[in-house]
Enzyme design. Sequence first.
Site, PDB file in Angstrom:
ATOM      1  N   ARG A  48      47.165  63.109  14.708  1.00  0.00           N
ATOM      2  CA  ARG A  48      47.452  61.923  13.890  1.00  0.00           C
ATOM      3  C   ARG A  48      47.177  60.648  14.697  1.00  0.00           C
ATOM      4  O   ARG A  48      46.607  59.684  14.192  1.00  0.00           O
ATOM      5  CB  ARG A  48      48.923  61.950  13.419  1.00  0.00           C
ATOM      6  CG  ARG A  48      49.218  63.070  12.425  1.00  0.00           C
ATOM      7  CD  ARG A  48      50.591  62.909  11.780  1.00  0.00           C
ATOM      8  NE  ARG A  48      51.704  63.064  12.712  1.00  0.00           N
ATOM      9  CZ  ARG A  48      52.308  64.225  12.995  1.00  0.00           C
ATOM     10  NH1 ARG A  48      51.919  65.338  12.408  1.00  0.00           N
ATOM     11  NH2 ARG A  48      53.328  64.279  13.845  1.00  0.00           N
ATOM     12  N   LYS A 138      55.765  47.311   3.054  1.00  0.00           N
ATOM     13  CA  LYS A 138      55.401  47.860   1.751  1.00  0.00           C
ATOM     14  C   LYS A 138      56.501  48.784   1.244  1.00  0.00           C
ATOM     15  O   LYS A 138      57.111  49.519   2.029  1.00  0.00           O
ATOM     16  CB  LYS A 138      54.093  48.639   1.886  1.00  0.00           C
ATOM     17  CG  LYS A 138      53.835  49.627   0.763  1.00  0.00           C
ATOM     18  CD  LYS A 138      52.663  50.531   1.013  1.00  0.00           C
ATOM     19  CE  LYS A 138      53.033  51.929   0.559  1.00  0.00           C
ATOM     20  NZ  LYS A 138      51.883  52.843   0.527  1.00  0.00           N
ATOM     21  N   GLU A 179      55.046  47.103  -4.497  1.00  0.00           N
ATOM     22  CA  GLU A 179      54.104  48.081  -5.043  1.00  0.00           C
ATOM     23  C   GLU A 179      54.714  48.909  -6.170  1.00  0.00           C
ATOM     24  O   GLU A 179      55.326  49.949  -5.929  1.00  0.00           O
ATOM     25  CB  GLU A 179      53.597  49.020  -3.933  1.00  0.00           C
ATOM     26  CG  GLU A 179      52.595  50.048  -4.453  1.00  0.00           C
ATOM     27  CD  GLU A 179      52.008  50.969  -3.376  1.00  0.00           C
ATOM     28  OE1 GLU A 179      52.374  50.843  -2.200  1.00  0.00           O
ATOM     29  OE2 GLU A 179      51.179  51.810  -3.735  1.00  0.00           O
ATOM     30  N   LYS A 221      51.085  44.832  -5.149  1.00  0.00           N
ATOM     31  CA  LYS A 221      50.146  45.952  -5.023  1.00  0.00           C
ATOM     32  C   LYS A 221      50.284  46.857  -6.239  1.00  0.00           C
ATOM     33  O   LYS A 221      51.108  47.778  -6.249  1.00  0.00           O
ATOM     34  CB  LYS A 221      50.426  46.719  -3.721  1.00  0.00           C
ATOM     35  CG  LYS A 221      49.570  47.965  -3.533  1.00  0.00           C
ATOM     36  CD  LYS A 221      49.577  48.449  -2.095  1.00  0.00           C
ATOM     37  CE  LYS A 221      48.862  49.780  -1.966  1.00  0.00           C
ATOM     38  NZ  LYS A 221      48.589  50.162  -0.579  1.00  0.00           N
TER      39      LYS A 221
HETATM   40  P1  13P Z   1      45.778  54.929  -2.357  1.00  0.00           P
HETATM   41  O1  13P Z   1      44.793  53.802  -2.297  1.00  0.00           O
HETATM   42  O2  13P Z   1      45.261  56.218  -1.796  1.00  0.00           O
HETATM   43  O3  13P Z   1      46.414  55.045  -3.712  1.00  0.00           O
HETATM   44  O4  13P Z   1      46.949  54.570  -1.344  1.00  0.00           O
HETATM   45  C1  13P Z   1      47.443  53.293  -1.360  1.00  0.00           C
HETATM   46  C2  13P Z   1      48.879  53.329  -1.066  1.00  0.00           C
HETATM   47  O5  13P Z   1      49.329  52.696  -0.144  1.00  0.00           O
HETATM   48  C3  13P Z   1      49.745  54.140  -1.929  1.00  0.00           C
HETATM   49  O6  13P Z   1      51.072  53.844  -1.660  1.00  0.00           O
END
Ligand code: 13P
Length: 339
Positions: A48, A138, A179, A221
């Site tokens: 990772r 986030k 998000e 987001k």
């Molecule tokens: P994806 O663009 O793969 O959807 O991932 C973005 C993300 O941060 C999801 O929480």
Amino acid sequence: MNANASGLESTARSLVAPGKGILAADESGPTIEKRFQGIGLPSTEPNRRTYRELLFTTPGVSEYISGAILYDETIRQASSDGIPFPRLLESRGIVPGIKVDEGAKPLPGFPGEKVTEGLDGLRGRLAQYRELGARFAKWRAVIDIGEGIPTAYCIRANAHALARYAALSQEAGIVPIVEPEVLMDGGHTIERCGEVTAELLSQVYAELAGHRVRLEGTLLKPNMVISGKKCPAQADVSRVAEETVRTLLRTVPAAVPGIVFLSGGQTPRQATEHLNAMNAMGVNPWELSFSYGRALQDPVLKAWKGEPGNLPAAQSAFLHRAKVNGAARSGNYLPEMEV
Ligand code: 13P
């Protein structure tokens, strides 16, 4: 405006600087394991670390990447020559960010629905992440469309948690990326996705206002407004762009500096085409940008496969996807760029 507010606002603006977007590299343990399984690589700590270093050290990528979202393990890791990842990113002009939610868990009493956890102790964790170098965060809420769902209660519970998180982040001097994701799994139409997205975003902005969150120091987001993966009638690129922008204009205040889409299971190329089409439609109250995970990383993983010898090919795959999405920020992406 106090120093904290102006700092938050300038960080938020720098994350949506022209021609740039965000790399979401904050896959949790189980998620990165799934991604590595796709290339037959065991998810060990050294693998990772090596993979994230590959991404963060890609030559030239900071021309198109403004920030990178890290996972708890990643923000504590360092490059092979011992530079902590947050410092490495900063030295390359990429703002370090951190995923702070603890995942979507079943919402009791509401079969098939989830609420995101992680508010308990969040104030302390945010302070620690800021010490480690995080300047933005986030929190992802997940809304599924299906028979009788989402319920109004599930939307409210998730919007409330997003707003609590956003207020705590701003208090800690960290820009919250809010998000709320409507999943594209399922057979629903683009119209249904639009209705649910509008309801969700309205509720999210009502809760953010209720929690006295300063919108200038936040980013949104969201998902794009798109047909469910199993819907027989798939809306085309221009329809997705129109429906998405229309829904956002109805629900997202102009004080928000930027909207950074997730890719959500779109192919890398679709994600670029959709963003490009939206920006080609003309000027909007907010920047329209990207915060892609899979749409930036899938081609990188395929090129890399965990082999040291594939590192240059993997980095060039990342640079390419960053560059085409950078072009999509101004509606200047062309299909010819894919060859
Ligand atoms: P994806 O663009 O793969 O959807 O991932 C973005 C993300 O941060 C999801 O929480």
